[in-house]
Design an enzyme around this catalytic site. Sequence first.
Site, PDB file in Angstrom:
ATOM      1  N   ASP A 198       0.878  -1.171   0.000  1.00 37.98           N
ATOM      2  CA  ASP A 198       0.000   0.000   0.000  1.00 37.98           C
ATOM      3  C   ASP A 198       0.912   1.216   0.000  1.00 37.98           C
ATOM      4  O   ASP A 198       1.569   1.510   1.012  1.00 37.98           O
ATOM      5  CB  ASP A 198      -0.903  -0.003   1.234  1.00 37.98           C
ATOM      6  N   HIS A 199       0.971   1.942  -1.135  1.00 36.73           N
ATOM      7  CA  HIS A 199       1.957   3.012  -1.260  1.00 36.73           C
ATOM      8  C   HIS A 199       1.749   4.125  -0.249  1.00 36.73           C
ATOM      9  O   HIS A 199       2.679   4.886   0.038  1.00 36.73           O
ATOM     10  CB  HIS A 199       1.958   3.577  -2.679  1.00 36.73           C
ATOM     11  N   HIS A 261      -6.158   1.875   2.007  1.00 37.07           N
ATOM     12  CA  HIS A 261      -5.519   3.095   2.507  1.00 37.07           C
ATOM     13  C   HIS A 261      -6.105   3.548   3.843  1.00 37.07           C
ATOM     14  O   HIS A 261      -5.384   3.742   4.826  1.00 37.07           O
ATOM     15  CB  HIS A 261      -5.679   4.243   1.505  1.00 37.07           C
TER      16      HIS A 261
END
Length: 513
Positions: A198-199, A261
């Site tokens: 998850d960036h 996120h």
Amino acid sequence: MVQTDVMPAMEQQRIGKPGDPCAMVIFGASGDLTRRKLIPALYNLAKNQLLSREFAVIGVARSPMSSEDYRKKVSEDIKQFATDKVDADIWEWFIRRMHYLSGDLTDKNLYLQLKELLDKVDKDHSTHGNHMYYMATAADFFGPAVEQLADVGLMQQDSQHWRRVVIEKPFGHDLESARLLNKQLLRVAEEKQIYRIDHYLGKETVQNILALRFANGIFEPVWNRRYIDHIQISVAETVGVEKRGGYYDKAGALRDMVPNHIMQLISLTAMEPPISFDANAVRDEQAKILHAIQPMSDEEVLSRTVRGQYGDGTEDGKRVSAYRAEPDVPPDSRTETFVAMKLLIDNWRWADVPFYLRTGKRMPVRNTHIVIQFRRAPFVLFRDTPVEHLMPNQLVLHIQPEEGISLQFAAKVPGPVMRLGTVDMNFEYQEYFGKQPSTGYERLLHDCMIGDQTLFQRADMVEAGWAVVNPMLDLWKALPPRNFPNYASGTWGPKEADELLERDGRRWRNFEK
């Protein structure tokens, strides 16, 4: 230029140990994610001496081209997408370690060819048989590609070498599909081999949540229901769906942002102190929070959630089209581009403290932040003064675009009369520590190379996140919206989102330009 196999001297001081020797295989090597984020991130790691000297990249994609053609392509791309000036010597060192293989991800022969190429790369670049497979592909290929890797022996690891697979989102499209994907992966790989990326967790402020809470004695004692009134998490985007209409219309804001996120932000904000910073110790506490979120009944979904879709409006003074007028979006689409909700966590620390979440496209500003609003101080001391009300203190974690932390508190306005003003104490990463060229993937890729899974979701965390949103998906499917579009582009979403907080005597904290 004289070629040498020794990494050139770097101007920047090393800030950590290099990753393990390895070959990184990027499936989807000709796509946007690779050229915009992954290759620039690997270059930044090389520039900071955080890549092993025994490193190589193999790009895999459908597009037919040679390794030399691929090197020329990424050399052009890096000029456009590098986050800092490209050092010619470092890039030359890096590009000579890049190879390319074209083929169909459903074709077993591709994986046999990949195995041969990896053997050659291991010998040429001394990558020690360590392989990292990055799935920068459509989600439909995640499970089948890993199974194909396992079928030809490319997932087998031992004490001498490791094999790891990095999975991009979306990890499933609901609870059932997430469970099926987990089962599919875990049949051929161990949990310690799977890195669900998850960036958002690569951003400094997200990582700093743990440091802020657990390294400062002034915060943790008040980080609970006794002192905190509520918490807001907002992920606002100014863009529409751009060229992703076909994908986005099947996903929507809820699937696209909330199970991954936003659930990660909730878990880091609300978790109990871990016994150590070991990856599983941290993730154990995150998982407990996700499992403690109250499941919603159908009635609660109706009263505690809001969905919206943007219509015509203005952005930076220019007219922009409604979602239904975007390319590849049906003219009668019922897909939401905005979601707001109120969640409650059933544990001792957070009982009765609401967590308000919202995410949307075509908002007035691009801004991701977490607002911790504390309870108001007692008014009794000020009752015989001109002060009419006390503003609550707010601690704000700014995640993007500017990364930093601000604390809002009251102070007396100079003068003979008791008047209070609101003061902001601001800390910005760039101002204090200087600008660090970053795509947001550097830390995560480096963690993959050293085997640190702290910032990656475990199977149970993924499923817990989907379990929270599944009741909304089911009810929204059964009761389609009747009033879409219901907010203008360039606004903060439908009025029902404001009413969600106003019913509780609260309001959203908006950050304007």
